[in-house]
Design a protein around this motif. Structure first.
Motif, PDB file in Angstrom:
ATOM      1  N   ARG A   4       0.825  -1.198   0.000  1.00 28.60           N
ATOM      2  CA  ARG A   4       0.000   0.000   0.000  1.00 28.60           C
ATOM      3  C   ARG A   4       0.864   1.254   0.000  1.00 28.60           C
ATOM      4  NH1 ARG A   4      -5.208   0.228   1.277  1.00 28.60           N
ATOM      5  NH2 ARG A   4      -4.858   2.197   2.392  1.00 28.60           N
ATOM      6  N   GLU A   5       1.945   1.217   0.744  1.00 33.12           N
ATOM      7  CA  GLU A   5       2.873   2.355   0.755  1.00 33.12           C
ATOM      8  C   GLU A   5       3.556   2.512  -0.606  1.00 33.12           C
ATOM      9  OE1 GLU A   5       6.775   3.990   3.236  1.00 33.12           O
ATOM     10  OE2 GLU A   5       5.835   2.067   3.745  1.00 33.12           O
ATOM     11  N   GLN A   6       3.924   1.381  -1.219  1.00 37.80           N
ATOM     12  CA  GLN A   6       4.584   1.424  -2.529  1.00 37.80           C
ATOM     13  C   GLN A   6       3.684   2.048  -3.597  1.00 37.80           C
ATOM     14  OE1 GLN A   6       5.999  -2.410  -3.864  1.00 37.80           O
ATOM     15  NE2 GLN A   6       6.181  -1.723  -6.005  1.00 37.80           N
ATOM     16  N   PHE A   7       2.399   1.719  -3.565  1.00 40.20           N
ATOM     17  CA  PHE A   7       1.455   2.249  -4.541  1.00 40.20           C
ATOM     18  C   PHE A   7       0.865   3.595  -4.124  1.00 40.20           C
ATOM     19  CE2 PHE A   7       0.633  -2.333  -5.935  1.00 40.20           C
ATOM     20  CZ  PHE A   7       1.441  -2.208  -7.046  1.00 40.20           C
ATOM     21  N   GLY A   8       1.192   4.054  -2.928  1.00 44.65           N
ATOM     22  CA  GLY A   8       0.668   5.331  -2.453  1.00 44.65           C
ATOM     23  C   GLY A   8      -0.756   5.270  -1.961  1.00 44.65           C
ATOM     24  N   LEU A   9      -1.237   4.061  -1.654  1.00 42.96           N
ATOM     25  CA  LEU A   9      -2.616   3.895  -1.211  1.00 42.96           C
ATOM     26  C   LEU A   9      -2.815   4.302   0.247  1.00 42.96           C
ATOM     27  CD1 LEU A   9      -3.352   0.434  -2.861  1.00 42.96           C
ATOM     28  CD2 LEU A   9      -4.036   2.679  -3.690  1.00 42.96           C
ATOM     29  N   ASP A  10      -1.724   4.544   0.973  1.00 41.19           N
ATOM     30  CA  ASP A  10      -1.834   4.961   2.366  1.00 41.19           C
ATOM     31  C   ASP A  10      -1.950   6.472   2.504  1.00 41.19           C
ATOM     32  OD1 ASP A  10       0.720   5.334   1.384  1.00 41.19           O
ATOM     33  OD2 ASP A  10       1.712   4.922   3.291  1.00 41.19           O
ATOM     34  N   ARG A  11      -1.854   7.201   1.409  1.00 33.76           N
ATOM     35  CA  ARG A  11      -1.953   8.654   1.444  1.00 33.76           C
ATOM     36  C   ARG A  11      -3.415   9.098   1.441  1.00 33.76           C
ATOM     37  NH1 ARG A  11       1.288  10.793  -3.520  1.00 33.76           N
ATOM     38  NH2 ARG A  11       0.139   9.061  -4.487  1.00 33.76           N
ATOM     39  N   PRO A  12      -3.680  10.356   1.826  1.00 32.75           N
ATOM     40  CA  PRO A  12      -5.064  10.867   1.752  1.00 32.75           C
ATOM     41  C   PRO A  12      -5.601  10.806   0.319  1.00 32.75           C
ATOM     42  CG  PRO A  12      -3.685  12.329   3.050  1.00 32.75           C
ATOM     43  CD  PRO A  12      -2.762  11.328   2.425  1.00 32.75           C
ATOM     44  N   LEU A  13      -6.920  10.709   0.183  1.00 33.28           N
ATOM     45  CA  LEU A  13      -7.534  10.581  -1.133  1.00 33.28           C
ATOM     46  C   LEU A  13      -7.241  11.786  -2.020  1.00 33.28           C
ATOM     47  CD1 LEU A  13     -11.032   9.013  -0.315  1.00 33.28           C
ATOM     48  CD2 LEU A  13      -9.038   7.907  -1.347  1.00 33.28           C
ATOM     49  N   VAL A  14      -7.197  12.967  -1.427  1.00 38.19           N
ATOM     50  CA  VAL A  14      -6.909  14.167  -2.228  1.00 38.19           C
ATOM     51  C   VAL A  14      -5.509  14.085  -2.822  1.00 38.19           C
ATOM     52  CG1 VAL A  14      -6.632  16.674  -2.172  1.00 38.19           C
ATOM     53  CG2 VAL A  14      -8.505  15.597  -0.892  1.00 38.19           C
ATOM     54  N   ALA A  15      -4.547  13.631  -2.037  1.00 41.09           N
ATOM     55  CA  ALA A  15      -3.179  13.491  -2.539  1.00 41.09           C
ATOM     56  C   ALA A  15      -3.110  12.420  -3.623  1.00 41.09           C
ATOM     57  CB  ALA A  15      -2.235  13.149  -1.387  1.00 41.09           C
ATOM     58  N   GLN A  16      -3.840  11.319  -3.442  1.00 38.45           N
ATOM     59  CA  GLN A  16      -3.871  10.267  -4.466  1.00 38.45           C
ATOM     60  C   GLN A  16      -4.486  10.788  -5.762  1.00 38.45           C
ATOM     61  OE1 GLN A  16      -5.356   6.347  -3.247  1.00 38.45           O
ATOM     62  NE2 GLN A  16      -5.075   6.928  -1.096  1.00 38.45           N
ATOM     63  N   TYR A  17      -5.556  11.584  -5.629  1.00 38.60           N
ATOM     64  CA  TYR A  17      -6.210  12.127  -6.827  1.00 38.60           C
ATOM     65  C   TYR A  17      -5.285  13.067  -7.579  1.00 38.60           C
ATOM     66  CZ  TYR A  17      -9.159  15.180  -9.624  1.00 38.60           C
ATOM     67  OH  TYR A  17      -9.675  15.926 -10.658  1.00 38.60           O
ATOM     68  N   LEU A  18      -4.649  13.974  -6.872  1.00 41.49           N
ATOM     69  CA  LEU A  18      -3.756  14.932  -7.518  1.00 41.49           C
ATOM     70  C   LEU A  18      -2.568  14.231  -8.172  1.00 41.49           C
ATOM     71  CD1 LEU A  18      -3.752  17.822  -4.877  1.00 41.49           C
ATOM     72  CD2 LEU A  18      -4.978  17.725  -7.056  1.00 41.49           C
ATOM     73  N   SER A  19      -2.059  13.194  -7.520  1.00 38.80           N
ATOM     74  CA  SER A  19      -0.954  12.428  -8.101  1.00 38.80           C
ATOM     75  C   SER A  19      -1.400  11.708  -9.364  1.00 38.80           C
ATOM     76  CB  SER A  19      -0.439  11.429  -7.072  1.00 38.80           C
ATOM     77  OG  SER A  19       0.578  10.610  -7.632  1.00 38.80           O
ATOM     78  N   TRP A  20      -2.608  11.147  -9.333  1.00 42.99           N
ATOM     79  CA  TRP A  20      -3.126  10.433 -10.511  1.00 42.99           C
ATOM     80  C   TRP A  20      -3.355  11.389 -11.676  1.00 42.99           C
ATOM     81  CZ3 TRP A  20      -8.625  10.338 -12.036  1.00 42.99           C
ATOM     82  CH2 TRP A  20      -8.851   9.505 -13.137  1.00 42.99           C
TER      83      TRP A  20
END
Length: 316
Positions: free
Chosen positions: A52-68
């Motif tokens: 989860r850490e490797q894929f960034g799934l442990d980050r907040p959803l907003v951070a995941q969205y902006l990264s995507w």
């Protein structure tokens, strides 16, 4: 005209932002942990947490969205949760296959719909026009997958003229590529042609009732001459609108047809990743399809400014 282009561009950007948020939120709300799916039910909690850490799934959803979104803008679509392979090259390979299928099907639909729709309008009360109208109604009622099965049964199984399935890249064997392309293009194109034919007929009939067509006929022009000089451009406006809508239908139909003919296109890839629960892969493909539909609608809006002179006058 420049102001209209800027407005349509702004609308496109807002639509893309809203669509990306909806796609991301929908995928985030689906049950299940992608890391747990990738590692299996017997994986340890430490391994799952590490992935989860490797894929960034442990980050907040907003951070995941902006990264995507940031990666999407640079065509860095991330890494598959299941295969651990970069997603972008796989999508590019499959997209080329689907583009061949969709573009050829749309061209076939237009080649059939424009002349036959015009003929149906000009001969609406004659036997030939009634026969064409009945055939188009049958085509509208037949789904693409059923048309594909019927074509395979007749031309591949019974007559053995064409292969029933498979895909060969055009640079490897052009002849085999064309032979394998015929049946899926017919399955998609004929169904779309039946729908478009009805709209072409309706557009031509509406144009024929206009005063400028009556004036042209009164000056001695024949039905086809009057349409060619004064009618086709105006009749093209509603047809172009339908083309944009039909493209979305064509993309959805391609998903099913690719399965029927075992074609390794984007639709088949999407269904495979849904089965694998590879959510990032599914998310990227869905967003790419949404982007394609929005861009087509944007291009159609710009075509209105070219086709319809009234819009040019309104923007001055």
């Amino acid at each position: 005209m420049l102001l209209q282009i800027l407005r349509r561009t702004a609308t496109l950007i807002v639509s893309l932002v809203v669509s990306s948020v909806l796609v991301f939120v929908f995928m985030a709300l689906l049950p299940g942990d992608p890391a747990r799916v990738a590692l299996g039910v017997n994986a340890s909690e430490a391994s799952v947490a590490q992935l989860r850490e490797q894929f960034g799934l442990d980050r907040p959803l907003v951070a995941q969205y902006l990264s995507w979104v940031g990666g999407f803008l640079h065509f860095d679509l991330g890494t598959s949760y299941v295969s651990r392979v970069a997603i972008a090259p796989q999508i590019v390979d499959r997209l080329q296959v689907t583009l061949w299928l969709v573009v050829c099907s749309m061209v076939l639909a237009l080649v059939i719909a424009v002349p036959f729709g015009t003929l149906m309008a000009l001969r609406q009360r004659r036997p030939s026009g009634l026969v064409l109208s009945a055939l188009s109604q049958v085509g509208v009622a037949v789904p693409a997958f059923l048309a594909g099965i019927l074509l395979v049964t007749v031309f591949a199984v019974k007559l053995q003229w064409l292969p029933a399935n498979g895909w060969t890249p055009p640079n490897e064997d052009p002849v085999q590529f064309l032979r394998q392309l015929v049946l899926p293009v017919l399955a998609l194109g004929l169904v779309q042609a039946a729908v478009l034919t009805r709209y072409v007929r309706s557009a031509i009939l509406d144009v024929q009732r206009e005063d400028y067509i009556r004036t042209a006929r009164a000056k001695g022009l024949g039905p086809m001459q009057a349409l060619r000089r004064h009618g086709f451009r105006n009749a093209a406006i509603p047809v172009v609108t339908v083309l944009a809508l039909q493209l979305a239908t064509l993309l959805i139909g391609a998903v099913v047809v690719e399965r029927v003919f075992v074609i390794p296109g984007l639709g088949s890839l999407l269904l495979d990743q849904v089965a694998n629960r590879d959510l990032i892969f599914v998310q990227d493909i869905v967003m790419l399809l949404v982007l394609a539909v929005l861009l087509v609608n944007f291009v159609v809006d710009l075509l209105y400014l070219v086709i319809d002179p009234r819009l040019k006058v309104a923007t001055r």
